[in-house]
Write an enzyme that holds these catalytic residues in place. Structure first.
Site, PDB file in Angstrom:
ATOM      1  N   HIS A 148      53.428  41.003  37.026  1.00 44.18           N
ATOM      2  CA  HIS A 148      53.284  39.866  37.951  1.00 44.18           C
ATOM      3  C   HIS A 148      55.000  40.152  39.265  1.00 44.18           C
ATOM      4  CE1 HIS A 148      51.436  37.267  35.461  1.00 44.18           C
ATOM      5  NE2 HIS A 148      50.990  36.540  36.919  1.00 44.18           N
ATOM      6  N   HIS A 195      59.257  35.339  30.929  1.00 46.67           N
ATOM      7  CA  HIS A 195      60.432  36.501  31.304  1.00 46.67           C
ATOM      8  C   HIS A 195      61.476  36.887  31.310  1.00 46.67           C
ATOM      9  CE1 HIS A 195      56.426  39.973  31.630  1.00 46.67           C
ATOM     10  NE2 HIS A 195      56.094  38.829  32.573  1.00 46.67           N
TER      11      HIS A 195
END
Length: 393
Positions: A148, A195
């Site tokens: 991302h 993350h």
């Protein structure tokens, strides 16, 4: 060396993500002595029973600020298939198909490399707890680097670069938009607990490293592919080889399937562009010079046409997916009657080779028709963008 190792460990610490989440109002519940669950504030305040209480078998977190939740949820959607499926067709139909083709080339390359590194490094996502996992979609994938974060920089910057080479634009405003886009998507991965900070930083650094050589290379490669008679075969061979050599570990993750969708989309879009040029439906008569091509705000009428044109296109995309889905269901029936195993008993899904094949075929065909069938339908209904037919390069 110890300083570098210490910095890496600090950026990898899940508590750093947990503190970020708490700052934006994501609180984890803890079990109290009487069996209820109380918000774990951990911000210097004492725990009290005055806040909302949840039972032990209910959700383990509480969101105190829904503005940040929906903003970051929107941000993360910009960097996954929902964002791709909206942005890429919109660019093709309403902005510039040549810009979209080059951007897709960049997107496919950086995503393939990023996804491959994930399955080679095999770093887990941040520990939960202390992190609150607000999304489960990618939980079984590995986390390093954040793709991302890669896309948050690669997509908007490549679009800005290619558009600025073809049109008069305010580059300063474009840079601000790119940075805000990048910031929103990157921070959304921390907010949602998907993350570590290290994953995001690594993704951004990898994107910069890849964009420097590949943005100009994609421009040259696109021009070659649009005029080479070998383009369809070349794209098919290269993408199939990339899928076959994709690194896979002992534990199954959906990363290979997602990567297959990306390279299939890239191959379909470039093949569609090649066919439009080969048939003479797209030419390069348009003068590509930023001095001669200014961007003007659309009128209300033009906005209406864009809305109708895009709406028609997205409906066609959905219909194409449904048609291909039912066609593949027929293939499933034929394979079953032939005594061929098509389902994985452990994963409760198609066997890997069939799953990958279906995904490639589906996204190849849909992407191909985003450049071929749908623009021709728009033209038939007098809703086409005239400049589309002069964007061979």
């Amino acid at each position: 060396m110890n300083n570098i190792r210490g910095c890496i460990n600090y950026l990898k610490d899940p508590e750093l993500v947990a503190r970020f989440q708490r700052f934006f109002g994501v609180l984890r519940y803890e079990i109290s002595e009487n069996g209820t669950m109380l918000p774990n504030l951990e911000n210097g305040q004492s725990k009290t029973n005055s806040s909302v209480v949840r039972k032990e078998n209910e959700i383990d977190h509480y969101i105190t600020n829904h503005f940040w939740y929906y903003l970051y949820l929107f941000g993360t959607y910009l960097g996954d298939e929902i964002g791709y499926s909206i942005i890429i067709p919109f660019l093709i139909w309403n902005v510039d198909s040549a810009v979209a083709r080059k951007m897709v080339l960049v997107w496919a390359v950086v995503m393939y490399i990023g996804q491959s590194i994930k399955d080679i490094v095999q770093w887990p996502r941040p520990a939960c707890p202390p992190v609150v996992r607000l999304q489960t979609k990618w939980s079984i994938e590995y986390g390093m680097p954040s793709t991302h974060a890669i896309i948050s920089l690669a997509l908007p910057f490549s679009i800005l670069h290619y558009i600025s080479n073809r049109y008069q634009i305010n580059y300063s405003i474009g840079i601000v938009i790119v940075l805000l886009w990048c910031l929103l998507i990157s921070l959304s991965r921390l907010y949602l607990g998907m993350h570590s900070v290290l994953d995001v930083v690594a993704g951004l650094l990898l994107a910069i490293f890849l964009l420097i050589p590949f943005i100009p290379l994609a421009d040259v490669l696109d021009r070659y592919l649009m005029y080479s008679k070998w383009t369809p075969l070349l794209l098919l061979i290269v993408t199939v080889i990339l899928i076959l050599i994709y690194p896979t570990g002992e534990q199954w993750t959906p990363t290979k399937g997602d990567t297959t969708m990306i390279v299939g989309t890239c191959a379909g879009i470039l093949t569609g562009g090649w066919l439009m040029v080969t048939l003479g439906l797209q030419d390069d008569f348009r003068v590509i010079n930023p001095i001669n091509n200014s961007i003007n705000w659309p009128t209300l009428y033009e906005i209406g046409v864009i809305v109708i044109r895009s709406g028609l296109g997205y409906v066609c995309i959905v219909l194409l997916f449904l048609i291909i889905k039912y066609a593949l269901c027929v293939v499933d029936v034929i394979l079953l009657k032939s005594g061929i195993q098509i389902m994985d008993d452990v994963l409760k899904r198609h066997i890997p080779v069939l799953d990958i094949t279906y995904k490639y075929i589906t996204f190849y065909l849909v992407s191909f028709n985003i450049l071929v069938l749908i623009p021709l339908l728009q033209k038939l209904l007098h809703m086409e963008r005239l400049s589309y037919y002069h964007e061979a390069k």
